[in-house]
Design a protein around this motif. Sequence first.
Motif, PDB file in Angstrom:
ATOM      1  N   UNK A   4      46.657  46.789  15.580  1.00 41.51           N
ATOM      2  CA  UNK A   4      45.959  45.634  15.002  1.00 41.51           C
ATOM      3  C   UNK A   4      46.403  44.928  13.691  1.00 41.51           C
ATOM      4  N   UNK A   5      46.664  46.192  12.988  1.00 43.62           N
ATOM      5  CA  UNK A   5      47.227  46.158  11.562  1.00 43.62           C
ATOM      6  C   UNK A   5      48.295  45.232  11.502  1.00 43.62           C
ATOM      7  N   UNK A   6      49.450  45.526  12.350  1.00 43.10           N
ATOM      8  CA  UNK A   6      50.662  44.675  12.549  1.00 43.10           C
ATOM      9  C   UNK A   6      50.319  43.202  12.762  1.00 43.10           C
ATOM     10  N   UNK A   7      49.282  43.085  13.886  1.00 41.20           N
ATOM     11  CA  UNK A   7      48.936  41.699  14.399  1.00 41.20           C
ATOM     12  C   UNK A   7      48.280  40.770  13.197  1.00 41.20           C
ATOM     13  N   UNK A   8      47.625  41.635  11.957  1.00 42.65           N
ATOM     14  CA  UNK A   8      46.958  41.069  11.191  1.00 42.65           C
ATOM     15  C   UNK A   8      47.362  40.739   9.933  1.00 42.65           C
ATOM     16  N   UNK A   9      48.420  41.647   9.407  1.00 44.64           N
ATOM     17  CA  UNK A   9      48.495  41.693   7.982  1.00 44.64           C
ATOM     18  C   UNK A   9      49.139  40.444   7.607  1.00 44.64           C
TER      19      UNK A   9
ATOM     20  N   UNK B  94      48.675  31.643  15.290  1.00 39.34           N
ATOM     21  CA  UNK B  94      48.461  32.916  14.731  1.00 39.34           C
ATOM     22  C   UNK B  94      47.682  32.686  13.226  1.00 39.34           C
ATOM     23  N   UNK B  95      48.240  32.066  12.341  1.00 43.29           N
ATOM     24  CA  UNK B  95      47.456  31.723  11.358  1.00 43.29           C
ATOM     25  C   UNK B  95      46.165  30.951  11.664  1.00 43.29           C
ATOM     26  N   UNK B  96      46.341  30.002  12.584  1.00 40.91           N
ATOM     27  CA  UNK B  96      45.290  29.118  12.799  1.00 40.91           C
ATOM     28  C   UNK B  96      43.938  29.672  13.365  1.00 40.91           C
ATOM     29  N   UNK B  97      44.032  30.660  14.132  1.00 42.46           N
ATOM     30  CA  UNK B  97      42.862  31.645  14.480  1.00 42.46           C
ATOM     31  C   UNK B  97      42.213  32.280  13.443  1.00 42.46           C
ATOM     32  N   UNK B  98      43.228  32.840  12.626  1.00 38.63           N
ATOM     33  CA  UNK B  98      42.597  33.472  11.223  1.00 38.63           C
ATOM     34  C   UNK B  98      41.708  32.479  10.452  1.00 38.63           C
TER      35      UNK B  98
ATOM     36  N   UNK C 135      48.532  37.811  21.738  1.00 34.13           N
ATOM     37  CA  UNK C 135      48.789  36.742  22.761  1.00 34.13           C
ATOM     38  C   UNK C 135      49.707  37.806  23.624  1.00 34.13           C
ATOM     39  N   UNK C 136      50.735  38.513  23.298  1.00 32.31           N
ATOM     40  CA  UNK C 136      51.363  39.333  24.088  1.00 32.31           C
ATOM     41  C   UNK C 136      52.414  40.463  23.203  1.00 32.31           C
TER      42      UNK C 136
ATOM     43  N   UNK D 197      47.596  32.779  19.026  1.00 34.99           N
ATOM     44  CA  UNK D 197      47.527  34.009  18.364  1.00 34.99           C
ATOM     45  C   UNK D 197      48.878  34.701  18.185  1.00 34.99           C
ATOM     46  N   UNK D 198      48.532  35.998  18.219  1.00 39.47           N
ATOM     47  CA  UNK D 198      49.875  36.604  17.640  1.00 39.47           C
ATOM     48  C   UNK D 198      50.830  37.182  18.650  1.00 39.47           C
TER      49      UNK D 198
END
Length: 333
Positions: free
Chosen positions: A123-128, A158-162, A305-306, A327-328
Amino acid sequence: MASLPKTMKGVIIEKTGGIEVLQYKTDLPVPEPQEGEVLVKNEFIGINYIDTYFRTGLYPPPSFPYILGREGSGTITAIGPGSTYNLQPGTPVVWMGTSAYAEYTAVSASSCIPVPGSISLRDAAAAILQGLTALTLIREAHRVRRGDWVLVHAAAGGVGLWLCQLLRAVGARTIATASTEAKRELAARHGAEVLMEYHGEDSEAFVRKVVDTAGGEGVEVVFDGVGKTTFDASLACVKRKGTMVSFGNASGAVPPVAIARLAPNNLRLMRTHLFGYLTTREELETYANELWDFMTKDKMDVNIHKIYPLEDIVQAHQDIEGRKTTGKLLLQP
Ligand code: NDP
């Protein structure tokens, strides 16, 4: 370094171009951490749209062979000389920098931070990178306030959903665009209040609908990562004294803009990049802590995403450029 292997898996490009320039290798040299760097064994690697700009040459790589990728998470396996912010071997970390598409990356310690126990390495890699992009956009590029109307393009990306989630969390009202019904529904589930298709042929009707939805004057701010195809309509949607934030080029670079276009409504025009908001350790730590808080307290979704095996990098680039993802996208070496 004695227990480390000499070679590793990774993806390089030797020239810019289409997906055919991506080369998966199993015999790249494991880098040695230099002054101020730590060596991270990557467990997850984030894919970002910017990786495609470096691959195509829209942003020129500094030299070849070049390892793409800007972020990862994993464990510190070695420490270079100099100041490394007390980072220790064995520490789980997430980082932003360059040369991510590899098993090991020598990372500047200044852009590498320990991952809190409440958040997984995945999750950290997906989020940062995308999470901090969205967070700094709403805090710095235009400080969004409760009740503000905001237009977000590519809202299921990716950015959009955040952006959708953070804007909901701060009480803003989001008008979201995305290319398919399924993507728009996803944006809605993450906080977007009004869903729209891109403007297509009739940009006037699009602008009218956005302006009317936002109470007749327009939106306080547009966050536009799509670029070339949306810029003009985006600018026309901004209310008097509002802000147009252009932060990406998914559809191509925005051509030069005549500054006089800002005058009728006294608009601000921003072209931002994340690292311009994270130049000090304090800025990075402050925003990362705020992001971790949003993720845990507001239960924000990282939307993976995958997860692709590193050797499937061609497929991953095809998917993100083909607008097939939400998403990511992550890679695993
Ligand atoms: P996304 O996951 O959002 O993928 C890009 C999305 O852009 C697509 O899914 C697609 O969504 C949309 N899009 C619109 N037009 C096109 C087109 N012609 N070709 C391809 N895609 C198109 O990627 P990211 O979240 O990684 O990045 C989003 C944007 O933010 C990019 O422009 C990126 O460069 C920028 N960015 C900028 C940063 C900065 O610091 N300035 C940092 C991070 C990202 P749909 O199908 O719904 O239109």
